[in-house]
Design a protein around this motif. Structure first.
Motif, PDB file in Angstrom:
ATOM      1  N   ALA A  59       0.031  -1.007  -6.491  1.00 39.32           N
ATOM      2  CA  ALA A  59       1.348  -1.862  -6.006  1.00 39.32           C
ATOM      3  C   ALA A  59       2.417  -1.339  -6.808  1.00 39.32           C
ATOM      4  O   ALA A  59       3.544  -1.193  -6.263  1.00 39.32           O
ATOM      5  N   GLY A  62       3.129   2.179  -5.770  1.00 38.43           N
ATOM      6  CA  GLY A  62       3.735   2.041  -4.412  1.00 38.43           C
ATOM      7  C   GLY A  62       5.144   1.877  -4.141  1.00 38.43           C
ATOM      8  O   GLY A  62       5.866   2.366  -3.169  1.00 38.43           O
ATOM      9  N   CYS A  66       6.480   4.947  -1.918  1.00 42.84           N
ATOM     10  CA  CYS A  66       7.194   4.331  -0.519  1.00 42.84           C
ATOM     11  C   CYS A  66       8.800   4.348  -0.551  1.00 42.84           C
ATOM     12  O   CYS A  66       9.310   4.834   0.415  1.00 42.84           O
ATOM     13  N   ASP A  77      11.122   2.120   5.593  1.00 42.43           N
ATOM     14  CA  ASP A  77      10.016   1.702   6.080  1.00 42.43           C
ATOM     15  C   ASP A  77       9.340   2.575   7.189  1.00 42.43           C
ATOM     16  O   ASP A  77       8.926   1.895   8.453  1.00 42.43           O
ATOM     17  N   ASP A  84       1.345   1.176   1.719  1.00 44.39           N
ATOM     18  CA  ASP A  84       1.400  -0.267   1.436  1.00 44.39           C
ATOM     19  C   ASP A  84       0.299  -0.876   2.179  1.00 44.39           C
ATOM     20  O   ASP A  84      -0.586  -1.766   1.923  1.00 44.39           O
ATOM     21  N   GLU A  85      -0.159  -0.377   3.282  1.00 46.21           N
ATOM     22  CA  GLU A  85      -1.538  -0.751   3.932  1.00 46.21           C
ATOM     23  C   GLU A  85      -2.739  -0.593   3.192  1.00 46.21           C
ATOM     24  O   GLU A  85      -3.774  -1.388   3.073  1.00 46.21           O
ATOM     25  N   ASP A 114      -0.933  -8.375   9.132  1.00 47.76           N
ATOM     26  CA  ASP A 114       0.127  -7.295   8.854  1.00 47.76           C
ATOM     27  C   ASP A 114       1.066  -7.113  10.303  1.00 47.76           C
ATOM     28  O   ASP A 114       2.143  -6.770  10.167  1.00 47.76           O
ATOM     29  N   MET A 135       6.620  -2.488   0.176  1.00 41.44           N
ATOM     30  CA  MET A 135       5.431  -2.840  -0.514  1.00 41.44           C
ATOM     31  C   MET A 135       5.105  -4.429  -0.414  1.00 41.44           C
ATOM     32  O   MET A 135       3.908  -4.970  -0.148  1.00 41.44           O
ATOM     33  N   ASP A 138       2.995  -6.130   3.082  1.00 39.00           N
ATOM     34  CA  ASP A 138       1.770  -5.891   2.935  1.00 39.00           C
ATOM     35  C   ASP A 138       0.962  -6.537   1.826  1.00 39.00           C
ATOM     36  O   ASP A 138      -0.224  -6.829   1.975  1.00 39.00           O
TER      37      ASP A 138
END
Length: 159
Positions: A59, A62, A66, A77, A84-85, A114, A135, A138
Motif C-alpha cells: 500500500a 503503491g 501508481c 488512474d 491497487d487491485e 471495486d 490506491m 481499492d
C-alpha cells in the motif's frame, strides 16, 4: 486521444501494471486481480504475517508506483495501472484460511466492490487524486470485501 506508452523495463511501471497483466485489452482490473491470486496464495501459505507485511508495504509503495506511472503517461488512474487491485485483493484475504473457496469468493467480492464502488468507496475514487487516490479506493474495496468474506466464512464448507 493518444495511447499511453508504458515501459515495463521501468521497475515501478512493471509493478504498477501488475507484472504486465494490466495491459490486457479487456478487463485489466480483473486480470490484475487474477495476477494477485498466486501471490496472495503463496503469502497465505507462508503465514498471515507475510500477507500483512505485503499489504502494508504494498500500500505504501503503491502510492509511489501508481502515482509515478500515472504521471509518466499523463493520465490519472489509467485502467492498465492495477497494483491497487493486487493490494486490494490481498487485503480481502487477510485472516482468511488458504482454501480455493476463500480465494475464489475473495476474488468475486473484491471485484464486486471495486467495480460497483458503493459509498464511501465512490467518494474516495472521485475526490482523492494522485497515487494516494489510485490506491485508496481499492484499499477501501479490499476492506469491504474483507468484512464480507469474514462474515461469510462460517457458511463455507472448507473441509
Amino acid at each position: 486521444m493518444n495511447t499511453p506508452q508504458f515501459n515495463l523495463k521501468k521497475w515501478y511501471q512493471f509493478l504498477a501494471l501488475g507484472f504486465g497483466s494490466g495491459l490486457a485489452a479487456r478487463a485489466p482490473g480483473t486480470f490484475g486481480t487474477l495476477a494477485a491470486v498466486p501471490l496472495v496464495a503463496l503469502l497465505l501459505w507462508l503465514g498471515q504475517v507475510y500477507l500483512l507485511i505485503f499489504v502494508v508495504a504494498g500500500a505504501i509503495l503503491g502510492v509511489f508506483l501508481c502515482g509515478q506511472t500515472a504521471k509518466d503517461v499523463g493520465e490519472h488512474d489509467h485502467k492498465a495501472i492495477v497494483w491497487d487491485e493486487i493490494v486490494g485483493y490481498a487485503i480481502t484475504l487477510l485472516w482468511a484460511p488458504l482454501h480455493w473457496q476463500t480465494l475464489l469468493l475473495g476474488f468475486v467480492l473484491f471485484r464486486l466492490f471495486d467495480i460497483v464502488k458503493p459509498w464511501p468507496i465512490s467518494l474516495l475514487d472521485k475526490h482523492i487524486h494522485g497515487g494516494l487516490g489510485i490506491m485508496l479506493d481499492d484499499i477501501a474495496a479490499g476492506v469491504a470485501a474483507l468484512i464480507a468474506l469474514q462474515l461469510l466464512l462460517p457458511y463455507l464448507p472448507l473441509g
